[in-house]
Design a protein around this motif. Sequence first.
Motif, PDB file in Angstrom:
ATOM      1  N   LYS A   1     -23.260  33.875 -27.304  1.00  0.00           N
ATOM      2  CA  LYS A   1     -22.666  33.256 -28.120  1.00  0.00           C
ATOM      3  C   LYS A   1     -23.260  33.704 -29.362  1.00  0.00           C
ATOM      4  N   PRO A   2     -22.546  33.711 -30.610  1.00  0.00           N
ATOM      5  CA  PRO A   2     -23.341  34.134 -31.842  1.00  0.00           C
ATOM      6  C   PRO A   2     -24.666  33.534 -32.313  1.00  0.00           C
TER       7      PRO A   2
ATOM      8  N   GLY B   1     -15.187  28.418 -25.532  1.00  0.00           N
ATOM      9  CA  GLY B   1     -14.922  29.363 -26.386  1.00  0.00           C
ATOM     10  C   GLY B   1     -15.578  30.646 -25.945  1.00  0.00           C
ATOM     11  N   PHE B   2     -16.642  30.788 -25.510  1.00  0.00           N
ATOM     12  CA  PHE B   2     -17.244  31.892 -25.084  1.00  0.00           C
ATOM     13  C   PHE B   2     -17.500  32.002 -23.488  1.00  0.00           C
TER      14      PHE B   2
ATOM     15  N   LYS C   1     -11.649  37.467 -35.732  1.00  0.00           N
ATOM     16  CA  LYS C   1     -10.642  36.575 -36.209  1.00  0.00           C
ATOM     17  C   LYS C   1     -10.884  36.487 -37.777  1.00  0.00           C
ATOM     18  N   ARG C   2     -12.133  36.767 -38.304  1.00  0.00           N
ATOM     19  CA  ARG C   2     -12.713  36.790 -39.756  1.00  0.00           C
ATOM     20  C   ARG C   2     -12.640  37.886 -40.414  1.00  0.00           C
TER      21      ARG C   2
ATOM     22  N   TYR D   1     -14.774  36.621 -31.925  1.00  0.00           N
ATOM     23  CA  TYR D   1     -15.119  35.730 -33.112  1.00  0.00           C
ATOM     24  C   TYR D   1     -15.404  36.544 -34.489  1.00  0.00           C
TER      25      TYR D   1
ATOM     26  N   GLU E   1     -24.287  34.007 -36.004  1.00  0.00           N
ATOM     27  CA  GLU E   1     -23.313  33.268 -36.348  1.00  0.00           C
ATOM     28  C   GLU E   1     -23.590  32.652 -37.792  1.00  0.00           C
TER      29      GLU E   1
ATOM     30  N   ALA F   1     -15.712  37.716 -26.162  1.00  0.00           N
ATOM     31  CA  ALA F   1     -15.551  36.497 -27.001  1.00  0.00           C
ATOM     32  C   ALA F   1     -16.346  36.524 -28.511  1.00  0.00           C
ATOM     33  N   VAL F   2     -17.523  37.073 -28.418  1.00  0.00           N
ATOM     34  CA  VAL F   2     -18.433  37.184 -29.576  1.00  0.00           C
ATOM     35  C   VAL F   2     -17.762  38.355 -30.322  1.00  0.00           C
TER      36      VAL F   2
END
Length: 433
Positions: free
Chosen positions: A135-136, A171-172, A201-202, A198, A93, A194-195
């Motif tokens: 998750k991140p 979200g994850f 999207k960027r 994430y 993250e 989902a990770v």
Amino acid sequence: MIKSKLLLGKYEIRQVLGRGNGSVVYLARHTKLKTDRAIKCISKTRSMPTSIFSEANLTDSLRHPGIPIIYDMEEDDQTIYIVEEYIQGESLEQILLKQESISQQYMVQIALQVCDVLVFLHNHEPEPILYQDLKPAHIIVCGSQVKLIDFGIASYISNQGTNFQKFGTKGFAAPEQYTNEALQVQADIYALGAVLAYFQKRNIHSCSRSFMHVVAKCMRHNPSRRYRSVEELQYALQQILDHGGNSLEHLFHRIYVVAASPGAGATHIAIALNSYLNRQRNNSLYLDASGEGVSDGVAKHHAAKILQDGSVSYQYFLGKSMEETAAEKHLGTWICDYGTRLEEALLEEGDLMMLVVDLSVWRQEAAVKAYQQLKQISNLVILCNHGDRQQVKWFAALTGRKVYFVPYEPDPFRENKKTETLFTQMLKRKERI
């Protein structure tokens, strides 16, 4: 509250690494061993000791380079102390938020290491383990090594489902973590997707179609439509790394081929497609679901090899019977030949459905009828194996779909540039997920 700089009589506190709700994590040095440790001090008045002990006991039994080691656990009247491996690194993250440009290759390499940890957990004996909170923030990058932290809601998978807790990060967490469904490995697969999303999207402009397909397949709402195992996902990610995101194979795990009428050529097309993919070094397996004994026929009438797992190999063709469950171990593209078994093919959920039609005048009615049965399938592709270009245009206008004209080639095992150009265009024309 720690009043002395010497903790548990043997750890010299160096600094505070972090604070949470009712807990503090210290960096400490073992005074005799001269090694650094992370010590999590958890207040008994503001936490749930039972869940803390469960996490510590579960993690203590796991030995993997991607999982922090728990060295010791002690307690007094007010505090629980968990002595863990000190991890020097940044969370994924932090890396993604701090760095403007992260390459797809870097992200895939991180994901492959996470897969390695999940494979270890999902194959743990005597009971497999679900991580459940990927998750991140929980992925720590330590140089070239990735580690997963915080096993607070990890749980064992039983034959009846899971002994799971209904938690996870919005979200994850997979959708089924918020229902009464029993969780399986697909929940962790969703979270890894989902990770990756994430990251996507960027960095959307640096993501290949292949990468986006993998993300979408991981995050399908129906768990049965995701990857069946982390090993299968790992294979797809490795293909992206090996082929620079341009490989055809991992875009389509299951391709179903069905004929509108007898003699339309579904088997011919399926064999040709299987040979083409293998010629392109995309790992493909032909599965005979038609009941016609095609693989046995190849074995009898050609200089074919019978491999140890029972599959038949001839030139670039590799096939076996649909009934042989060993096919489940094949982590490439399945070309499932259903012959004229339209009703059975309709029950399947594949990445691509190929309808092979004969548009000769006496077969056009059967072609129209077959299309009417399959027209609701979004990933349907129509191929005309018998007919002329005028008939192809007529059928395309009638259905409102693109219809591919198959070049004449009597030998499906033989390399044919026109046919292979058709397959390339057909498979790359549009992302079908």
